[in-house]
Scaffold this active site. Structure first.
Site: not given
Length: 257
Positions: A119-120
């Protein structure tokens, strides 16, 4: 129909039409590739596909024709990259945020695809390749490929808390568990945990830690199967060596390329 992708899998920006993929694999022209599809001779992820509008993700989807694996003729490349936080594990973003391909040179490499996603805000090991068979095997749940993470959490979990992670917790209707859960260091208000999982669920580590009341503050993936991030600096990449390549292909039942 091809099964819809999970939220953490490839998006349309990473895909191409199946007939173009077949043509790049030198199965003939696009027109003859379309004929192969219409005749029901092409499978994507073990499902027969007859729709010409079907899109696939090279390096992610497993494509076969007449039962034989189809891979475009580009040389197979395998890269380990240390993704920093604040970078998307994708090849395009309509909002213009930093993407993982920004960390690679603009020339000298074929089009590569990340195997799975971080994820980011998660950093750490990402494998990029154009080897569709390897990518498919690493993401298929039947192989149970281990992923190891270091997670900094708010608060200091007890041994009983860690036992819950190994016994399994329920999050959003899914049972999640860690095969290993250990405290690496303990501070006054936080702790670093080593967690090993193999399910490949969406935001798996964050959901595990939330379920026992210790939210993640910082997260890093340090291992995928036999591949270890080691001392590779953030934002940097390197090709897999022959030993690493043999080991990662072996765990999904593939011969060395």
């Amino acid at each position: 129909m091809i099964k819809p992708r999970r939220q953490n899998e490839s998006t349309d920006g990473d895909q191409e039409r199946l007939q173009r993929y077949l043509a790049r694999a030198e199965l003939g022209s696009r027109r003859s590739s379309e004929k192969l599809i219409l005749e029901g001779r092409v499978c994507v992820n073990n499902q027969v596909v007859t729709q010409l509008g079907t899109k696939v993700s090279p390096g992610i989807d497993k494509v076969t024709c007449d039962g034989k694996l189809v891979t475009p003729s580009d040389s197979l490349v395998y890269i380990m990259l240390h993704k920093p936080a604040g970078v998307l594990t994708t090849l395009s973003d309509p909002r213009g945020r930093p993407i993982i391909s920004d960390l690679l040179p603009s020339e000298g490499l074929p089009r590569l695809f990340p195997v799975g996603r971080l994820d980011y805000q998660t950093e750490g090991l990402v494998l990029l390749t154009n080897d569709g068979a390897l990518a498919y095997g690493l993401m298929h749940p039947s192989f149970e490929i281990e992923r190891e993470y270091l997670a900094k959490v708010r608060g200091c979990p007890t041994l009983a808390n860690l036992a819950k992670l190994k016994a399994g917790v329920v999050s959003d209707g899914e049972k999640l568990w860690a095969t290993q859960a250990n405290i690496v260091t303990r501070g006054a208000s936080s702790a670093w945990l080593k967690l090993v999982v193999h399910q490949g669920r969406y935001h798996e580590i964050r959901r595990l830690c939330d379920a026992i009341g210790y939210p993640v503050l910082q997260l890093q993936r340090v291992r995928i199967g036999p591949l270890v991030l080691g001392k590779l600096a953030k934002g940097c990449w390197r090709r897999l060596n022959l030993g690493e390549l043999a080991s990662i292909r072996r765990v999904v039942g593939l011969r060395t390329a």
